[in-house]
Design a protein around this motif. Structure first.
Motif, mmCIF file in Angstrom:
data_model
loop_
_atom_site.group_PDB
_atom_site.id
_atom_site.type_symbol
_atom_site.label_atom_id
_atom_site.label_comp_id
_atom_site.label_asym_id
_atom_site.label_seq_id
_atom_site.Cartn_x
_atom_site.Cartn_y
_atom_site.Cartn_z
ATOM 1 N N ALA A 1 3.903 6.556 9.395
ATOM 2 C CA ALA A 1 3.161 5.272 9.771
ATOM 3 C C ALA A 1 3.843 4.298 10.757
ATOM 4 N N VAL A 2 5.026 4.232 10.489
ATOM 5 C CA VAL A 2 5.790 3.172 11.611
ATOM 6 C C VAL A 2 6.233 3.966 12.681
ATOM 7 N N SER A 3 6.158 5.401 12.796
ATOM 8 C CA SER A 3 6.381 5.949 13.943
ATOM 9 C C SER A 3 5.356 5.973 14.780
ATOM 10 N N ASP B 1 0.808 -1.297 -0.077
ATOM 11 C CA ASP B 1 -0.012 -0.069 0.032
ATOM 12 C C ASP B 1 0.865 1.127 0.000
ATOM 13 N N PHE B 2 2.252 0.970 0.448
ATOM 14 C CA PHE B 2 2.967 2.322 0.339
ATOM 15 C C PHE B 2 3.744 2.659 -0.983
ATOM 16 N N TYR C 1 13.052 12.619 5.594
ATOM 17 C CA TYR C 1 13.301 12.130 4.055
ATOM 18 C C TYR C 1 12.904 13.009 3.243
ATOM 19 N N GLU C 2 13.333 12.674 1.917
ATOM 20 C CA GLU C 2 13.193 13.666 0.750
ATOM 21 C C GLU C 2 12.092 12.946 0.091
ATOM 22 N N ASN C 3 11.692 11.776 -0.032
ATOM 23 C CA ASN C 3 10.807 11.256 -0.760
ATOM 24 C C ASN C 3 9.656 11.120 -0.129
ATOM 25 N N PRO C 4 8.411 11.695 -0.797
ATOM 26 C CA PRO C 4 7.149 11.684 -0.016
ATOM 27 C C PRO C 4 6.825 10.266 0.523
ATOM 28 N N LYS C 5 7.078 9.331 -0.483
ATOM 29 C CA LYS C 5 6.358 7.910 -0.074
ATOM 30 C C LYS C 5 7.237 7.323 1.195
ATOM 31 N N THR C 6 8.380 7.872 1.265
ATOM 32 C CA THR C 6 9.435 7.238 2.570
ATOM 33 C C THR C 6 9.065 8.131 3.655
ATOM 34 N N THR C 7 8.548 9.296 3.629
ATOM 35 C CA THR C 7 7.988 10.177 4.701
ATOM 36 C C THR C 7 6.455 9.554 5.258
#
Length: 175
Positions: free
Chosen positions: A72-74, A42-43, A61-67
């Protein structure tokens, strides 16, 4: 506790989605956890395309997907990794999802629900090494789903007592 149940495979028609949904359903009656359903698929995470190494990025992070993934993980206090075994290792997209982050994993407990012809045992063995490097606290117990026995004709039928094993594992994560 906010428990992130991370289903790590992205393969079309995979067994992991069914196993992850079973885990969520089996744990949904507990009042000591709030389940957060996190499916790697889903990410739509890119392969290691953050220019700064996760340990140095400090959660920026620079990539919006990583952010989005990092947020979500945080939000989670602990995790249940639902992991398949592909060629004696965790699925590559799941490993990538773990490798994209660092501080978000630190000091959080994690347990493993493996599936595959060998119950995901070799993938779980790899995960134990990986989460140690991420400064996570791995549960001693684990749950293994055997595809040959518990996926007859493509239909998932957990072995007797499997839900109790899962709840015991989550007890360990929560404590």
């Amino acid at each position: 506790m906010k428990l992130g149940i991370i289903t790590g495979t992205t393969r079309p028609g995979n067994a992991g989605t069914t196993v992850g949904e079973w885990a969520i359903e089996s744990l949904s009656g507990r009042d000591d956890i709030e389940i957060k359903d996190l499916k790697v698929i889903d990410f739509d995470l890119d392969l290691l395309n953050e220019p700064t190494m996760p340990g140095q990025a400090n959660g920026v992070y620079e990539n919006p997907k990583t952010t989005k993934w990092a947020e979500a993980v945080s939000e989670c206090d602990g995790f249940l990794f639902v992991t398949g075994e592909y060629n004696a290792a965790p699925p590559a997209p799941f490993k990538n999802a773990a490798d994209l982050l660092f501080v978000e994993w630190n000091d959080k407990p994690v347990g493993f629900l493996g599936y595959g012809f060998g119950g995901g045992a070799r993938a779980i063995k790899h995960w134990r090494d990986i989460v140690g490097n991420l400064k996570m606290k791995a549960a001693d117990s684990e749950v293994s789903i055997f595809l040959g026995d518990e996926f007859a004709d493509g239909n998932f039928a957990p072995a007797e007592g499997r839900a109790a094993e899962l709840n015991k594992l989550v007890d360990e994560i929560v404590s």
